[in-house]
Scaffold this active site. Structure first.
Site, PDB file in Angstrom:
ATOM      1  N   HIS A 203       0.514  -1.388  -0.340  1.00  0.00           N
ATOM      2  CA  HIS A 203      -0.241  -0.235  -0.211  1.00  0.00           C
ATOM      3  C   HIS A 203       1.386   1.761  -0.368  1.00  0.00           C
ATOM      4  O   HIS A 203       0.560   2.714   0.132  1.00  0.00           O
ATOM      5  CB  HIS A 203      -1.203   0.181   1.135  1.00  0.00           C
ATOM      6  N   ARG A 204       1.994   1.475   0.097  1.00  0.00           N
ATOM      7  CA  ARG A 204       2.896   2.438  -0.045  1.00  0.00           C
ATOM      8  C   ARG A 204       3.532   2.946  -0.628  1.00  0.00           C
ATOM      9  O   ARG A 204       2.810   2.409  -2.214  1.00  0.00           O
ATOM     10  CB  ARG A 204       5.096   1.421   0.647  1.00  0.00           C
TER      11      ARG A 204
END
Ligand code: UD1
Ligand code: UDP
Length: 352
Positions: A203-204
């Protein structure tokens, strides 16, 4: 003592749960949810499963650009602080909710307590790095989970109010792992066998917002040759859709974000974990499962130094090589993150 706690994003609910429990035995806590995360699977499920009290204030800020989101939170948190007049404001980690809480409080001369202080990636491209550095520099109490965090603060000239505590995520894991084993049906639900699947999270921003990095990661996952489960963060889901990137490997199951008990169960029984999450890197360490991190650097340097975590960036061949051959001897690893009593330690210092 009256403490106003600001949370807003998934990992903060997980960190706040044990501290809130410890704090409420001896002090008054006012809980503020900024609304940074708002889907049921990103917020409500954690309040239910971890028995976090219902927030006293829900600010419903939602998703926006960094400036707009942080600004909206700042304004609303300020109003709450002015009406509640707390003795301290407690913030967690490194999200925009953390920064808004610490800025609002410090401008009103209310002392700030920062849980997970001192973590650094030394990569100022990360929004989290800006949030951490700024929050640490306005905090009165800096609760550090590692020696490296204390040393990072020292290098920035911060030595007052710095406390070495354990890591509150370990508290949450210890408190819930038996419950997860009893309640979670996730392995049966997705037909996964203990020790023989990969758990994946991505998700970064550095991975989702750079198409070439996301493409490399998906290309690697399309070649994985063992079963895998990938609970997809809403940010990643929307980027995959926007870029029309398809995960076509039938061995990889893409599912909605899972609750914490299911996540714990998935972590404990995974063969390996592939992630760019801060929290999941640590939980892999607690679960004694090899971690393959889709980043070029990490704040959780001890996991890499001890050999339990390998940084592979977004490089297709490195990801696949690690999935194939990375192994860890967990018998020789030190207990880096404390003994599961971090929340009690933190509350002790705060109320001292
Ligand atoms: C935020 C944190 C990040 C943390 C992560 C934990 C910042 C700058 N980033 O990233 O440090 O690791 O939370 O998960 O604070 N969305 C939904 N539903 C939700 C929440 C988000 O659909 O309930 C989607 C929206 O499209 C939104 C996007 O996800 O624009 C990103 O959400 P945001 O909270 O801005 O950042 P995260 O990527 O979640
Ligand atoms: N997590 C969860 N369900 C998921 C993915 C993650 O419960 O589908 C938990 C995970 O176990 C960890 C936390 O969320 O406790 C990590 O949050 P996230 O990866 O969103 O953020 P980060 O730690 O990178 O800031």
């Amino acid at each position: 003592m009256k403490v106003l706690t600001v949370v807003g994003a998934r990992p903060q609910f997980i960190k706040a749960a044990p501290v809130s429990r410890a704090l409420r035995k001896q002090a008054t806590e006012i809980l503020v949810h900024t609304g940074q995360h708002y889907d049921k699977s990103m917020s409500e499920v954690f309040f239910e499963e971890l028995q976090i009290p219902i927030p006293d204030y829900h600010l419903h800020v939602g998703s926006m650009s960094h400036g707009a989101q942080t600004g909206a939170m700042l304004q609303k948190i300020e109003e709450v602080i002015l009406s509640e007049k707390p003795d301290a404001v407690l913030v967690y980690g490194d999200t925009n909710s953390t920064l808004a809480g610490s800025l609002a409080a410090s401008k009103l001369h209310i002392p700030v307590a920062h849980v997970e202080a001192g973590l650094r990636s030394f990569n100022r491209q990360m929004p989290e790095e800006i949030n951490r550095v700024l929050t640490d520099h306005v905090s009165e109490w800096l609760f550090c989970p590692t020696e490296a965090a204390i040393s990072n603060l020292r290098q920035e000239g911060i030595t007052k109010g710095v406390y070495r505590t354990g890591d509150v995520m370990l508290d949450t894991v210890i408190f819930n792992r038996q419950l997860a084993a009893e309640k979670s049906q996730v392995l049966e639900q997705y037909n996964l066998e203990t020790g023989s699947y990969l758990l994946i999270t991505v998700h970064r921003a550095e991975n989702t917002d750079q198409p070439e990095r996301l493409q490399e990661i998906i290309a690697a996952l399309n070649q994985v040759q063992i079963p895998a489960i990938f609970p997809v963060h809403p940010r990643t889901r929307s980027k995959l859709d926007a870029l029309d990137l398809r995960l076509t490997n039938p061995l990889v199951q893409l599912v909605e974000p899972v609750g914490f008990l299911d996540m714990l169960q998935l972590e404990v029984h995974a063969k390996k974990i592939v992630t760019d999450s801060g929290g999941v890197q640590k939980e892999a360490f607690f679960a004694e499962v090899p971690c393959i991190t889709l980043r070029d650097e990490t704040e959780w340097v001890e996991t890499v130094q001890s050999g339990a975590n390998r940084l592979v960036g977004a490089d297709q061949s490195k990801i696949l090589a690690a999935i194939e051959s990375f192994t860890v001897d967990f018998n020789s690893l030190p207990p880096i993150y404390g003994n599961g009593q971090a929340a009690e330690e933190i509350v002790g210092y705060l109320l001292d």
